[in-house]
Each structure stands twice: as structure tokens, then as C-alpha cells.
Design a protein around this motif. Structure first.
Motif, PDB file in Angstrom:
ATOM      1  N   VAL A  88       0.849  -1.193   0.000  1.00  0.00           N
ATOM      2  CA  VAL A  88       0.000   0.000   0.000  1.00  0.00           C
ATOM      3  C   VAL A  88       0.885   1.243   0.000  1.00  0.00           C
ATOM      4  O   VAL A  88       1.688   1.450   0.919  1.00  0.00           O
ATOM      5  CB  VAL A  88      -0.933   0.006   1.227  1.00  0.00           C
ATOM      6  CG1 VAL A  88      -1.780   1.275   1.248  1.00  0.00           C
ATOM      7  CG2 VAL A  88      -1.827  -1.220   1.211  1.00  0.00           C
ATOM      8  N   SER A  89       0.726   2.075  -1.017  1.00  0.00           N
ATOM      9  CA  SER A  89       1.538   3.288  -1.129  1.00  0.00           C
ATOM     10  C   SER A  89       0.795   4.524  -0.633  1.00  0.00           C
ATOM     11  O   SER A  89       1.429   5.496  -0.223  1.00  0.00           O
ATOM     12  CB  SER A  89       1.970   3.502  -2.586  1.00  0.00           C
ATOM     13  OG  SER A  89       0.831   3.585  -3.445  1.00  0.00           O
ATOM     14  N   ASP A  90      -0.542   4.503  -0.702  1.00  0.00           N
ATOM     15  CA  ASP A  90      -1.304   5.663  -0.260  1.00  0.00           C
ATOM     16  C   ASP A  90      -1.174   5.828   1.254  1.00  0.00           C
ATOM     17  O   ASP A  90      -1.521   4.924   2.021  1.00  0.00           O
ATOM     18  CB  ASP A  90      -2.786   5.488  -0.628  1.00  0.00           C
ATOM     19  CG  ASP A  90      -3.614   6.705  -0.251  1.00  0.00           C
ATOM     20  OD1 ASP A  90      -3.641   7.647  -1.045  1.00  0.00           O
ATOM     21  OD2 ASP A  90      -4.201   6.698   0.848  1.00  0.00           O
ATOM     22  N   PRO A  91      -0.670   6.983   1.729  1.00  0.00           N
ATOM     23  CA  PRO A  91      -0.411   7.137   3.175  1.00  0.00           C
ATOM     24  C   PRO A  91      -1.671   7.058   4.024  1.00  0.00           C
ATOM     25  O   PRO A  91      -1.652   6.469   5.112  1.00  0.00           O
ATOM     26  CB  PRO A  91       0.254   8.519   3.271  1.00  0.00           C
ATOM     27  CG  PRO A  91      -0.128   9.236   2.008  1.00  0.00           C
ATOM     28  CD  PRO A  91      -0.267   8.186   0.964  1.00  0.00           C
ATOM     29  N   GLN A  92      -2.790   7.631   3.551  1.00  0.00           N
ATOM     30  CA  GLN A  92      -4.022   7.598   4.350  1.00  0.00           C
ATOM     31  C   GLN A  92      -4.587   6.184   4.449  1.00  0.00           C
ATOM     32  O   GLN A  92      -5.079   5.775   5.504  1.00  0.00           O
ATOM     33  CB  GLN A  92      -5.056   8.549   3.737  1.00  0.00           C
ATOM     34  CG  GLN A  92      -4.645  10.015   3.759  1.00  0.00           C
ATOM     35  CD  GLN A  92      -4.328  10.507   5.169  1.00  0.00           C
ATOM     36  OE1 GLN A  92      -4.989  10.136   6.140  1.00  0.00           O
ATOM     37  NE2 GLN A  92      -3.289  11.333   5.279  1.00  0.00           N
TER      38      GLN A  92
END
Length: 606
Positions: free
Chosen positions: A142-146
Motif C-alpha cells: 500500500v503506497s497511499d499514506p491515508q
């Protein structure tokens, strides 16, 4: 795919009409970026919940003008709102539709995280932990921080619910470390402090709570700040400062009601009821207790509900309303048992899934090794004699791997057997195991022709400890009792918990004098004030002693005679040791003259 996705999410409209119908007729304004509007609503859904609902309702009236990705995001937010409002059963299919229909991997990950939370709330713990395992395995991708923060937060909260507080705190710490620069770590801080507090690693007065509340308020996350205040208030009440806790809770109660989060509302009302009861304001305690029961989610047994029902029972009892107090007591006992059963179910589901994952990975390792063997066998066929030794070595490796797998499986089985034979709180024998061990021990001692003694003891006024200090304090008292007893138990003795606060000790090769002396030593140790530690409650115990030389070697009869003696000790004032009366009365029950060892300490009173 998009058409099928829209049909599967048709159910969402039925559950979002409430805020669609109440919204203004305005839709997307000219030049408005729906993607940015959705992202803003998503980011502020807890900090500004009314505005979030207005935005979702407004965009919901303009679905045909949204792109497929925007519609998927909107449907996710609608499903989240259905769950936030407490309609978990309806939220599950909505989230599953997002997971199965969206092409956005990040959105599917977030929907899965939300679904895990709902499955946990809906008591589908094994399914929740199974999905959580898949979610945490996919975290590195998972790259999306949120989305990553949401996944770490969900893992931490589920582990907290299963009693894995230290692991939960580690996940929350990773959540804090993963917070992008400039963003608030409010949510991660709350989850970490809550896990540490529930695990009794910190108290409500810990200064980190004050810092966390300030950080959340600065970030506009008032809902989370109030959740932190609930932990602080609970700790303050248990520390004996109920008035201080009530003042804080009442100050922030209107904001909690405004945020419309049912579980936090119920928690605040339950704490207000408990706080007012301790300050002596019975009317206010009843008012908030009724409100806590009414705001609790239907069909759910929670700790706030149990506390509220107990407050209503105590209030009715004080008024002398026997019928009402009996009704409230029955509901309280049902809710308390339901809550404790639910806690046990969560912990067991976690262990079951953990065991399944371990077994699956071991099986995968075994299959991988078998594939390696097949490959090497082809090499063996090609090289013939040159690789024969390697072939034998690989076969031994396979056997060792299978043997290791069998050993680990057997160890797991044995561990579960031990768990079934041990009391879950104290770790000593439960009633069934105590009876089995004591029966076998009596048979062994009978062959030697030596006597044995059975000691039964019951804590005096233990229910008052639970009512005064709470069940957590009661658990610490039981643990302290077991610790004190262990100091006076010899190798070969059988020690077990026979009921809530009733314990039994079988002393092989001990006559009546030795048994009574040992019972009095334990009684004296328990009657001493607690020397530090987490428990401050002071308890005593009443003891009954029965010996095989007087009453035979059948465990049932020894238990009955010791129980009679125990209740004579209770009737005679408690905190004393009584010897079981002989089958044929002598001049009187065992007297001090006939039993010099039965000194005045055996008959000590409060």
C-alpha cells in the motif's frame, strides 16, 4: 464492470435516503471538482461530521455526472456513514460491493479495513481476524499514506479488542510514525493510549492523555479527543475522584451528542451515571443510566450498558423498590455475562485464526519443500550415482519437516488441552480438573495408608469488592489470593478454583492437625493488608477442613464435610478456620482442648 458495480450498490440508496432527502436541492456547482470535494469530505468525516453528511447528500443527488471512480468513492463514503450511524448489518453488503466492484486498489483496501471493523462489531470475529490477516499481509504493497494509516489503525483496534494490547500498541506506534509530515497523529495517539490503558500499562491520569487531547483538538478531531476523555474519566472515577470526572464529562457531553456516534454517547452516559452514583446524586445517576441503555446499540452487550444497568439496579435497591431492583439486576447479570462472553469470544477467535494462519503457512512450507524435492529428483535421475547422497539427504529433510510440523501441531493440541483444564484468570486447576487430580491423589495416598486433608475456603464479602471497586479490581484480588496461596502449597498438593471466589486445596499425607495449621497459615496471609501491587482491596476468607481419617477417602464426602465446616466458619463470623465435625458427635465439635494446634488464630474474627 461499472454497470454491474452500480447495480450491486443500488442498496446504498435505500440507506442514504435519510440524508439525501434532507439536503438542499443543490448539486455540483459550476467548476466544482467532485474528486477534490470527495477527498475533503473523506478527510473531515469525523472532525466535521454534519458538513460531511451534507456533502455526501449533495453529491448523491448528482450521481449521473460523476465518473466511475468518483461514484465508487461516494458509495464508499455512503457505506461508511451507514456504519457510523450504527446500522452495521446494512453496511456490510455495501462495503462488500465496493470491494468487489471498484477497480481502485486503494479504495478496496480502505473498504476492507472498514468492513473488518464492522465484522468485529457484529461479533463475526473469526471472519474479521481472517480478513485482518489478509489486510496486514498486503500493507507493504500500500503506497497511499491515508490508506496505510487506516489499515494500521484497524489492526491496532482489532488487536485491542482481542486483548493483545502490547501488539496493538506497536501497530499504533507504526501508525504514528507513518503519519505524513504536517498531518496530525491524533488517531494513532488515541489508539495507542487506549490500548495501553485497557491493558493496564498506564492510568487515566497519565500526562500523555492530556497531550493527546490537546493534539486532537488542535487538529479539529473533537470526536477522538472526547474518546480520550472517556478513558481519562473512567480512570478518574476508579481513582475515587468522581466529581472531577463528572464535571469534565458534562462539559463535553453536548459535543458528543452532536457528533452522533452511538457507542461514544453510550460510554459518556454510562460514565456519567457511575460518576453521579459515586457522588451520591442518585437522580442524575438514574437519568444518565437510562440514557446509556437507550442509546446503546440494539442487541449489543457492552461494558457501558452493563455499568448503566448495575447503576439502575443499585438505585432501585436504595429506593426499596424490590421488583424494579430485581428486574434491573437480572438485566445487569445478563448484560455483564454477555459482555464477558463476547470478550472471551474475541480472544478465542484471534487465537483460532492465528493457529489457522500458522498451520497454513506450515503447510505451504511443506508443499514448497515437496516441490523442491521433485525438482531435485529430476536432477537425481540425470546425474544418477553422483546425486544419490543428496537425494537421501533431501528425503531426510522432508521427514524432518513433516516431523516438525507434527510436533508443532501436537504442541498446539496440548496447549489447548491445558487451557481447557486451567482456570482462565488464575492459571490454577478449574473445578473439573481439580476433581480429577484430587480423586487420583486420594487413590494413590490410600495405598500408603496415610491420611489426607481437604481445605475449602471462600472469600468473605467478595461481591462487595466487585460492587465497590469493579470487576477488574476483583480479578486482581483473585490473582493476589492465588499468589498468597502458592507460598504455602507444597509439591504434590492439588490447588484449584472451584467457583467464583471459592478455592480448594487437597493436602496428601497430612493429618487433621497439619491441615488445620496449613489452612490457618493461608488465612493469616490473606487477611494481611495488601503490600503494594495493582489491588488495594482488603479481603479475608473462611476455611473448612475435612480429613480422610474421620470422613473416609471419597472426594464427594470430603467436599461435603469441608463445605459444612466452611459455612460454620461463615456463620461464626468469617475469617476463621473450622474443622469438619465427626460423623458420630463426641462431647462437642473439635474443641481447643482436644485439638491444641487449633489455636485462637483459627477462630480469629474481623
Amino acid at each position: 464492470m461499472i454497470g454491474r458495480f452500480g447495480r450491486r450498490l443500488g442498496l446504498a440508496i435505500a440507506f442514504t435516503l435519510a440524508f439525501h432527502a434532507g439536503a438542499a436541492l443543490a448539486q455540483l456547482t459550476p467548476g466544482e471538482d467532485a474528486t477534490a470535494t470527495l477527498a475533503h469530505a473523506d478527510a473531515t468525516k469525523t472532525s466535521d461530521h454534519p458538513a460531511f453528511m451534507d456533502t455526501v447528500a449533495r453529491l448523491g443527488r448528482d450521481v449521473p455526472r460523476l465518473t466511475a471512480a468518483q461514484r465508487a468513492h461516494l458509495h464508499y463514503l455512503e457505506a461508511w456513514q451507514v456504519a457510523y450511524a450504527g446500522n452495521y448489518e446494512a453496511a456490510v453488503p455495501l462495503l462488500e460491493a465496493v470491494i468487489g466492484g471498484s477497480s481502485d486498489t486503494t479504495l478496496r483496501f480502505r473498504a476492507t479495513a472498514t468492513l473488518i471493523n464492522i465484522l468485529g462489531i457484529g461479533h463475526r470475529y473469526q471472519e474479521a481476524f481472517s480478513r485482518l490477516t489478509e489486510l496486514t499481509d498486503s500493507l507493504p504493497e500500500v503506497s497511499d499514506p491515508q490508506a496505510r494509516l487506516q489499515g494500521l489503525g484497524e489492526a491496532a483496534q482489532m488487536l485491542t479488542s482481542a486483548g493483545q494490547y502490547d501488539i496493538a500498541a506497536e501497530y499504533a506506534e507504526r501508525m504514528i510514525e507513518s503519519t505524513p509530515a504536517g498531518d496530525s497523529a491524533c488517531k494513532g495517539t488515541f489508539i495507542k493510549l487506549h490500548a495501553l490503558y485497557r491493558g493496564k500499562r498506564i492510568e487515566g491520569a497519565d500526562p500523555r492523555f492530556t497531550q493527546g487531547i490537546a493534539a486532537c483538538e488542535a487538529a479539529g478531531e473533537n470526536l477522538i479527543a472526547n474518546a480520550l476523555r472517556a478513558d481519562v474519566a473512567e480512570g478518574t472515577i476508579h481513582a475515587g475522584h468522581a466529581a472531577e470526572a463528572v464535571a469534565m464529562l458534562e462539559k463535553h457531553y453536548p459535543a458528543v451528542v452532536r457528533d452522533q456516534y452511538p457507542s461514544l454517547i453510550s460510554q459518556f452516559e454510562s460514565l456519567l451515571a457511575e460518576g453521579h452514583w459515586q457522588t451520591g446524586d442518585v437522580d442524575a445517576a438514574e437519568k444518565y443510566a437510562h440514557a446509556a441503555v437507550d442509546s446503546s446499540i440494539a442487541g449489543e452487550y457492552s461494558e457501558p450498558m452493563a455499568v448503566a444497568l448495575r447503576t439502575l439496579y443499585l438505585a432501585a435497591k436504595r429506593r426499596g423498590d424490590f421488583r424494579a431492583s430485581t428486574d434491573w439486576l437480572e438485566r445487569y447479570m445478563q448484560a455483564d455475562k454477555g459482555y464477558l462472553d463476547d470478550v472471551t469470544a474475541r480472544a478465542l477467535a484471534y487465537q483460532v485464526v492465528k493457529q489457522q494462519v500458522t498451520s497454513s503457512r506450515m503447510e505451504a512450507d511443506a508443499l514448497d519443500r515437496q516441490n523442491q524435492i521433485l525438482h531435485l529428483q529430476r536432477e537425481v535421475d540425470r546425474r544418477s550415482m553422483e546425486t544419490s547422497r543428496l537425494y537421501i539427504l533431501l528425503l531426510l529433510t522432508v521427514l524432518a519437516a513433516i516431523g516438525l510440523w507434527l510436533v508443532r501441531t501436537k504442541r498446539s493440541q496440548l496447549r489447548f488441552m491445558r487451557m481447557a483444564r486451567r482456570d482462565s484468570l488464575t492459571g490454577i486447576c478449574n473445578r473439573q480438573h481439580f476433581v480429577e487430580e484430587a480423586t487420583q491423589t486420594l487413590q494413590n495416598v490410600r495405598k500408603n495408608g496415610k491420611p489426607s486433608c481437604l481445605i475449602l475456603f471462600d472469600l468473605d464479602h467478595f461481591k462487595l469488592v466487585n460492587d465497590t471497586y469493579g470487576h477488574a479490581e476483583g480479578d486482581w484480588v483473585l490473582l493476589r489470593v492465588v499468589a498468597e496461596c502458592r507460598d504455602h502449597i507444597l509439591e504434590g498438593d492439588v490447588f484449584g478454583r472451584l467457583g467464583g471466589e471459592e478455592f480448594g486445596i487437597l493436602l496428601p499425607n497430612a493429618d487433621e492437625t497439619a491441615g488445620a495449621k496449613r489452612a490457618d497459615m493461608i488465612r493469616t496471609a490473606l487477611a494481611a493488608p495488601p503490600a503494594g501491587g495493582p489491588s488495594t482491596a482488603h479481603v479475608t476468607a473462611s476455611f473448612g477442613v475435612a480429613c480422610t481419617s474421620r470422613h473416609g477417602e471419597q472426594l464427594d464426602r470430603l467436599l461435603a464435610k469441608a463445605d459444612e465446616a466452611l459455612y460454620r466458619a461463615k456463620a461464626a463470623g468469617r475469617n476463621r478456620v473450622e474443622i469438619a465435625l465427626p460423623d458420630e458427635p463426641l462431647s462437642e465439635s473439635v474443641s481447643r482442648e482436644a485439638m491444641p494446634a487449633a489455636s485462637s488464630t483459627w477462630a480469629a474474627r474481623h
